[in-house]
Motif scaffolding. Structure first.
Motif, PDB file in Angstrom:
ATOM      1  N   GLU A  69       0.842  -1.197   0.000  1.00 33.56           N
ATOM      2  CA  GLU A  69       0.000   0.000   0.000  1.00 33.56           C
ATOM      3  C   GLU A  69       0.881   1.253   0.000  1.00 33.56           C
ATOM      4  OE1 GLU A  69      -3.229   0.197  -0.407  1.00 33.56           O
ATOM      5  OE2 GLU A  69      -3.422  -2.005  -0.476  1.00 33.56           O
ATOM      6  N   ILE A  70       0.989   1.865  -1.164  1.00 32.08           N
ATOM      7  CA  ILE A  70       1.785   3.081  -1.340  1.00 32.08           C
ATOM      8  C   ILE A  70       0.854   4.285  -1.276  1.00 32.08           C
ATOM      9  CG2 ILE A  70       3.318   4.328  -2.919  1.00 32.08           C
ATOM     10  CD1 ILE A  70       3.994   1.575  -4.174  1.00 32.08           C
ATOM     11  N   SER A  71       1.289   5.336  -0.611  1.00 26.49           N
ATOM     12  CA  SER A  71       0.452   6.530  -0.479  1.00 26.49           C
ATOM     13  C   SER A  71       1.252   7.783  -0.809  1.00 26.49           C
ATOM     14  CB  SER A  71      -0.115   6.643   0.942  1.00 26.49           C
ATOM     15  OG  SER A  71       0.938   6.792   1.886  1.00 26.49           O
ATOM     16  N   VAL A  72       0.531   8.864  -1.027  1.00 19.86           N
ATOM     17  CA  VAL A  72       1.128  10.183  -1.265  1.00 19.86           C
ATOM     18  C   VAL A  72       0.508  11.150  -0.272  1.00 19.86           C
ATOM     19  CG1 VAL A  72       1.499  12.050  -2.924  1.00 19.86           C
ATOM     20  CG2 VAL A  72       1.372   9.678  -3.728  1.00 19.86           C
ATOM     21  N   LEU A  73       1.334  11.962   0.361  1.00 18.37           N
ATOM     22  CA  LEU A  73       0.843  12.974   1.291  1.00 18.37           C
ATOM     23  C   LEU A  73       1.379  14.333   0.884  1.00 18.37           C
ATOM     24  CD1 LEU A  73      -0.730  13.665   3.895  1.00 18.37           C
ATOM     25  CD2 LEU A  73       1.398  13.299   5.165  1.00 18.37           C
ATOM     26  N   SER A  74       0.466  15.294   0.732  1.00 16.37           N
ATOM     27  CA  SER A  74       0.828  16.648   0.347  1.00 16.37           C
ATOM     28  C   SER A  74       0.118  17.634   1.274  1.00 16.37           C
ATOM     29  CB  SER A  74       0.407  16.898  -1.106  1.00 16.37           C
ATOM     30  OG  SER A  74       0.590  18.247  -1.473  1.00 16.37           O
ATOM     31  N   ARG A  75       0.640  18.836   1.320  1.00 16.83           N
ATOM     32  CA  ARG A  75      -0.069  19.887   2.043  1.00 16.83           C
ATOM     33  C   ARG A  75      -1.350  20.273   1.307  1.00 16.83           C
ATOM     34  NH1 ARG A  75       2.202  26.004   3.366  1.00 16.83           N
ATOM     35  NH2 ARG A  75       0.295  26.790   4.312  1.00 16.83           N
ATOM     36  N   GLY A  76      -1.311  20.213  -0.022  1.00 18.04           N
ATOM     37  CA  GLY A  76      -2.459  20.637  -0.808  1.00 18.04           C
ATOM     38  C   GLY A  76      -2.536  22.152  -0.872  1.00 18.04           C
ATOM     39  N   TYR A  77      -1.495  22.739  -1.471  1.00 13.60           N
ATOM     40  CA  TYR A  77      -1.358  24.200  -1.484  1.00 13.60           C
ATOM     41  C   TYR A  77      -2.568  24.865  -2.146  1.00 13.60           C
ATOM     42  CZ  TYR A  77       0.882  28.756  -2.226  1.00 13.60           C
ATOM     43  OH  TYR A  77       1.188  30.092  -2.235  1.00 13.60           O
ATOM     44  N   LYS A  78      -3.116  25.877  -1.491  1.00 16.15           N
ATOM     45  CA  LYS A  78      -4.241  26.680  -1.955  1.00 16.15           C
ATOM     46  C   LYS A  78      -5.550  25.895  -2.084  1.00 16.15           C
ATOM     47  CE  LYS A  78      -2.126  30.705  -4.099  1.00 16.15           C
ATOM     48  NZ  LYS A  78      -2.130  31.623  -5.254  1.00 16.15           N
ATOM     49  N   ARG A  79      -5.671  24.778  -1.392  1.00 26.06           N
ATOM     50  CA  ARG A  79      -6.929  24.040  -1.415  1.00 26.06           C
ATOM     51  C   ARG A  79      -7.959  24.711  -0.510  1.00 26.06           C
ATOM     52  NH1 ARG A  79      -7.083  19.915   3.123  1.00 26.06           N
ATOM     53  NH2 ARG A  79      -5.151  20.224   4.307  1.00 26.06           N
ATOM     54  N   SER A  94      -9.688  22.736  -6.549  1.00 27.17           N
ATOM     55  CA  SER A  94     -10.041  23.679  -5.487  1.00 27.17           C
ATOM     56  C   SER A  94     -10.163  22.962  -4.148  1.00 27.17           C
ATOM     57  CB  SER A  94     -11.344  24.408  -5.823  1.00 27.17           C
ATOM     58  OG  SER A  94     -12.415  23.494  -5.934  1.00 27.17           O
ATOM     59  N   PHE A  95     -10.646  21.735  -4.159  1.00 28.02           N
ATOM     60  CA  PHE A  95     -10.774  20.960  -2.918  1.00 28.02           C
ATOM     61  C   PHE A  95      -9.441  20.348  -2.510  1.00 28.02           C
ATOM     62  CE2 PHE A  95     -11.422  16.910  -0.721  1.00 28.02           C
ATOM     63  CZ  PHE A  95     -12.283  17.273   0.299  1.00 28.02           C
ATOM     64  N   ALA A  96      -8.708  19.800  -3.480  1.00 30.42           N
ATOM     65  CA  ALA A  96      -7.519  19.003  -3.178  1.00 30.42           C
ATOM     66  C   ALA A  96      -6.204  19.765  -3.302  1.00 30.42           C
ATOM     67  CB  ALA A  96      -7.473  17.794  -4.122  1.00 30.42           C
ATOM     68  N   GLY A  97      -6.185  20.829  -4.122  1.00 35.76           N
ATOM     69  CA  GLY A  97      -4.918  21.405  -4.570  1.00 35.76           C
ATOM     70  C   GLY A  97      -4.604  20.792  -5.924  1.00 35.76           C
ATOM     71  N   ASP A  98      -3.994  21.572  -6.823  1.00 38.35           N
ATOM     72  CA  ASP A  98      -3.798  21.081  -8.184  1.00 38.35           C
ATOM     73  C   ASP A  98      -2.863  19.880  -8.265  1.00 38.35           C
ATOM     74  OD1 ASP A  98      -1.493  22.521  -7.620  1.00 38.35           O
ATOM     75  OD2 ASP A  98      -1.850  24.075  -9.118  1.00 38.35           O
ATOM     76  N   GLU A  99      -1.797  19.871  -7.451  1.00 40.19           N
ATOM     77  CA  GLU A  99      -0.830  18.780  -7.541  1.00 40.19           C
ATOM     78  C   GLU A  99      -1.393  17.450  -7.034  1.00 40.19           C
ATOM     79  OE1 GLU A  99       1.728  21.181  -5.390  1.00 40.19           O
ATOM     80  OE2 GLU A  99       2.867  21.932  -7.115  1.00 40.19           O
ATOM     81  N   PRO A 100      -2.044  17.411  -5.843  1.00 37.63           N
ATOM     82  CA  PRO A 100      -2.658  16.144  -5.429  1.00 37.63           C
ATOM     83  C   PRO A 100      -3.731  15.662  -6.396  1.00 37.63           C
ATOM     84  CG  PRO A 100      -2.440  17.625  -3.560  1.00 37.63           C
ATOM     85  CD  PRO A 100      -2.116  18.427  -4.777  1.00 37.63           C
TER      86      PRO A 100
END
Length: 382
Positions: A69-79, A94-100
């Motif tokens: 189980e691989i995951s990704v964690l981001s701050r979610g800039y400007k979400r 807008s909910f997640a941030g563009d990168e996530p």
């Protein structure tokens, strides 16, 4: 002299903060699961998201982690969302941030989450059952996912409260940090000396071919000595550092709006380019080989497109009725959040996917081996 006076408060703040952590007066902790941290010391433009995706591909094809189980964690800039959130394919930028949002679209089988507090986020990823009992998680919209066994952290090099398992810092080949300055005069968000705190340095956006002597010469002003091109190592402030060089590969155009797309526009000889990223010069140069760019709209990084921006794009297409509308993959995530986008521009709107590649197979092999070795002691028992 004036520049030094302006920069001194920011320099002093950074120096004190890092000293507190380096001396142990402020604590750094490991996460609930092993972590690979991707970061930089420059404010944007080094390619964190495509390198995050490159790391995910390396983990997925590995024997150690490919079935886990691989995951990704981001701050979610400007979400717009708050707290810990698991991102689904239906969630917009807008909910997640563009990168996530982009990463979830490209890796739908992985758990992608956002959380400002990375240690808290890692704890929730490792123990999703806590999302139903912890008060802080009451606003989490999507709580159903398998416990993560490893996490890739996008843009967490400055999050000193976390001590990552393996960290890499990115530096733009075309904008060496020794030619830059701290914010607000330059684009450095951190002290150049922090390079030595990473396990690996990745020099990004390089020419496709670089000889060993060229790499050595590029690294010398950073203070890196004894560069070994075969072993991909050098020394910085007496510490051994793995060093890699990557380039950007642009992929064929893809429609932003799949259902409404008229792919004939992708074969046009004219294009209208619009971007909201830190640096779009390489993309513009790449497109110029195939298109005559008749208009170029350059917005700030992570720009939220407005109805006025849409009207400007409509006006531009009216002046160039055969031109394709082209943007970046990150911008495509944000434009999808816009309401009332006319079909007349949906049908001609495309984005350019990108991926990163090491300059040699040897570098790819050494990178994979180095990262997997750092994670190996954390592989869960069958």
């Amino acid at each position: 002299m004036i520049d030094k006076l302006v920069l001194f408060p920011y320099y002093l703040t950074l120096k004190i903060r890092h000293t507190l952590y380096d001396k142990g007066w402020k604590k750094s902790r490991t996460g609930a699961i092993p972590t690979v941290c991707v970061g930089n010391i420059t404010a944007g433009g080094t390619g964190k998201t495509p390198h995050t995706e490159m790391i995910l591909k390396s983990l997925l094809r590995s024997d150690d982690w490919g079935m886990r189980e691989i995951s990704v964690l981001s701050r979610g800039y400007k979400r717009s969302s708050r707290g810990f959130q698991q991102i689904t394919r239906g969630d917009g930028a807008s909910f997640a941030g563009d990168e996530p949002a982009q990463i979830k679209k490209n890796f739908p089988g992985l758990t992608v989450a956002v959380c400002k507090d990375r240690l808290e986020g890692l704890d929730f990823l490792a123990h999703p059952e806590k999302l139903s009992t912890v008060k802080k998680a009451r606003k989490c919209k999507n709580k159903d996912f398998q416990p993560a066994e490893v996490a890739v952290l996008d843009d967490a090099f400055q999050y000193r409260a976390l001590r990552p398992t393996f960290s890499l810092v990115l530096v733009d080949y075309n904008r060496p940090i020794y030619k830059d300055s701290l914010l607000p005069i330059g684009r450095l968000r951190d002290l150049p000396e922090r390079l030595a705190a990473a396990d690996a340095l990745v020099v990004t956006k390089c020419p496709v071919v670089l000889e060993s002597w060229e790499k050595t010469d590029w690294l010398k002003p950073l203070g890196i000595k004894d560069f070994d091109a075969d072993g991909c190592t050098g020394t910085l402030h007496g510490k051994k550092l793995h060093i890699f060089f990557t380039s950007i590969n642009y992929r064929p155009l893809r429609p932003v709006y799949e259902q409404e797309s008229d792919k004939r526009y992708s074969y046009s000889s004219r294009a209208i380019l619009f971007t909201g990223i830190a640096k779009d010069t390489p993309l513009r140069r790449y497109l110029s080989d195939s298109f005559k760019i008749v208009r170029h709209f350059s917005f700030p990084d992570h720009h939220k497109f407005s109805s006025g921006d849409i009207r400007s794009l409509v006006s531009a297409t009216e002046s160039a009725p055969t031109a394709a509308l082209i943007t970046t993959e990150k911008d495509a995530q944000r434009i999808l959040d816009c309401k009332k986008v006319p079909d007349t521009i949906k049908e001609r709107m495309f984005y350019v996917p990108i991926e990163v590649a090491f300059l040699s197979e040897n570098e790819q092999t050494v990178f994979d081996e180095t990262m997997l070795e750092a994670l190996r002691s954390f592989i869960p028992e069958p």
